[in-house]
Motif scaffolding. Structure first.
Motif, PDB file in Angstrom:
ATOM      1  N   THR A   6     -31.922 -12.232  18.536  1.00 14.04           N
ATOM      2  CA  THR A   6     -30.773 -13.046  18.144  1.00 14.04           C
ATOM      3  C   THR A   6     -30.123 -12.565  16.856  1.00 14.04           C
ATOM      4  O   THR A   6     -28.943 -12.244  16.845  1.00 14.04           O
ATOM      5  CB  THR A   6     -31.183 -14.522  17.994  1.00 14.04           C
ATOM      6  OG1 THR A   6     -31.766 -14.966  19.227  1.00 14.04           O
ATOM      7  CG2 THR A   6     -29.992 -15.398  17.674  1.00 14.04           C
ATOM      8  N   ALA A   7     -30.864 -12.538  15.738  1.00 16.78           N
ATOM      9  CA  ALA A   7     -30.232 -12.198  14.455  1.00 16.78           C
ATOM     10  C   ALA A   7     -31.237 -11.619  13.470  1.00 16.78           C
ATOM     11  O   ALA A   7     -32.396 -12.030  13.426  1.00 16.78           O
ATOM     12  CB  ALA A   7     -29.582 -13.436  13.841  1.00 16.78           C
TER      13      ALA A   7
ATOM     14  N   ASN B 242     -35.463 -13.716   9.285  1.00 16.07           N
ATOM     15  CA  ASN B 242     -34.837 -13.944   7.986  1.00 16.07           C
ATOM     16  C   ASN B 242     -35.740 -13.396   6.894  1.00 16.07           C
ATOM     17  O   ASN B 242     -36.857 -13.882   6.716  1.00 16.07           O
ATOM     18  CB  ASN B 242     -34.625 -15.448   7.751  1.00 16.07           C
ATOM     19  CG  ASN B 242     -33.756 -16.089   8.795  1.00 16.07           C
ATOM     20  OD1 ASN B 242     -32.660 -15.622   9.065  1.00 16.07           O
ATOM     21  ND2 ASN B 242     -34.245 -17.162   9.406  1.00 16.07           N
TER      22      ASN B 242
ATOM     23  N   ILE C 179     -35.660  -7.669  17.846  1.00  9.97           N
ATOM     24  CA  ILE C 179     -34.976  -8.889  17.428  1.00  9.97           C
ATOM     25  C   ILE C 179     -33.977  -9.239  18.522  1.00  9.97           C
ATOM     26  O   ILE C 179     -33.140  -8.420  18.900  1.00  9.97           O
ATOM     27  CB  ILE C 179     -34.277  -8.683  16.070  1.00  9.97           C
ATOM     28  CG1 ILE C 179     -35.328  -8.306  15.025  1.00  9.97           C
ATOM     29  CG2 ILE C 179     -33.505  -9.928  15.668  1.00  9.97           C
ATOM     30  CD1 ILE C 179     -34.777  -7.843  13.715  1.00  9.97           C
TER      31      ILE C 179
ATOM     32  N   THR D 126     -34.908 -14.786  15.586  1.00 11.92           N
ATOM     33  CA  THR D 126     -34.199 -14.582  14.330  1.00 11.92           C
ATOM     34  C   THR D 126     -35.210 -14.213  13.263  1.00 11.92           C
ATOM     35  O   THR D 126     -36.209 -14.916  13.079  1.00 11.92           O
ATOM     36  CB  THR D 126     -33.432 -15.853  13.914  1.00 11.92           C
ATOM     37  OG1 THR D 126     -32.474 -16.159  14.936  1.00 11.92           O
ATOM     38  CG2 THR D 126     -32.723 -15.662  12.585  1.00 11.92           C
TER      39      THR D 126
ATOM     40  N   THR E  94     -38.224 -18.038  15.274  1.00 10.23           N
ATOM     41  CA  THR E  94     -37.554 -17.926  13.983  1.00 10.23           C
ATOM     42  C   THR E  94     -38.600 -17.663  12.913  1.00 10.23           C
ATOM     43  O   THR E  94     -39.544 -18.442  12.767  1.00 10.23           O
ATOM     44  CB  THR E  94     -36.784 -19.216  13.620  1.00 10.23           C
ATOM     45  OG1 THR E  94     -35.840 -19.491  14.652  1.00 10.23           O
ATOM     46  CG2 THR E  94     -36.057 -19.065  12.300  1.00 10.23           C
TER      47      THR E  94
ATOM     48  N   ASN F  40     -31.296 -11.285   9.407  1.00 11.29           N
ATOM     49  CA  ASN F  40     -30.652 -11.712   8.163  1.00 11.29           C
ATOM     50  C   ASN F  40     -31.503 -11.264   6.987  1.00 11.29           C
ATOM     51  O   ASN F  40     -32.650 -11.682   6.865  1.00 11.29           O
ATOM     52  CB  ASN F  40     -30.492 -13.236   8.134  1.00 11.29           C
ATOM     53  CG  ASN F  40     -29.676 -13.740   9.302  1.00 11.29           C
ATOM     54  OD1 ASN F  40     -28.559 -13.291   9.514  1.00 11.29           O
ATOM     55  ND2 ASN F  40     -30.235 -14.653  10.078  1.00 11.29           N
TER      56      ASN F  40
END
Length: 177
Positions: free
Chosen positions: A85-86, A65, A83, A63, A46, A88
């Motif tokens: 997972t996510a 962010n 990436i 992730t 992350t 953002n």
């Protein structure tokens, strides 16, 4: 500014003075003070980055962010940020877009995601390639050119009217829809 090079695993890395991260496996990575100079050939579960950052890549993020209003995130041209997972991208506003661009104008950088529907808002995209099975959407966006793999929904034009007599052009209280 410093350079942080280590072949190993770290948990909860917080860079506040800038620097470089190379060849690492990191569980949580936070960068909240400009600049994060480089993130290269690392696996990060992350990552939360709130200021301008350059990604020298390739990197793998669980992730990613990107949270800085008005921040510029520059990805190495001809390199892929994967990436898993996510993705953002938050913090952008009509008056303070988040920029995603390649390090070399006219040469794309790639963001790859196998699945999912990353939807980002209030962004300026330039030389960014979206790849993989995910459906990438940019809403309220400016297309600065050479972007592929994205559904780009441009910002909607609005008519503003001057109100309230004399004042400064930049004073928002003098404008109305």
């Amino acid at each position: 500014n410093g350079v942080f090079i280590y072949d190993g695993t770290f948990n909860n890395v917080n860079l506040t003075l800038g620097g470089s991260v190379s060849n690492c496996t990191i569980t949580n990575f936070t960068c909240d003070v400009y600049p994060l100079d480089r993130c290269n050939n690392s696996t990060i579960t992350t990552a939360t980055i709130s200021k301008n950052a350059n990604f020298d890549g390739p990197n793998t993020f669980g992730t990613l962010n990107l949270t800085g209003a008005g921040a510029a995130y520059t990805f190495k041209s001809n390199a892929t940020q994967t990436i898993t997972t996510a993705l953002n991208v938050t913090g952008g506003t009509c008056s303070s877009l988040v920029s995603l661009n390649s390090s070399t104008e006219g040469t794309q950088a790639t963001i790859s995601m196998a699945s999912g529907t990353p939807t980002i808002n209030y962004v300026n995209l330039r030389d960014m390639k979206a790849l993989g099975g995910a459906t990438f959407t940019a809403n309220n966006a400016i297309n600065s050119g050479n972007n592929t793999g994205w559904t780009i929904n441009l910002t909607t034009a609005k008519n503003y009217y001057w109100i309230g007599g004399a004042g400064n052009w930049t004073d928002g209280s003098h404008w109305s829809l």
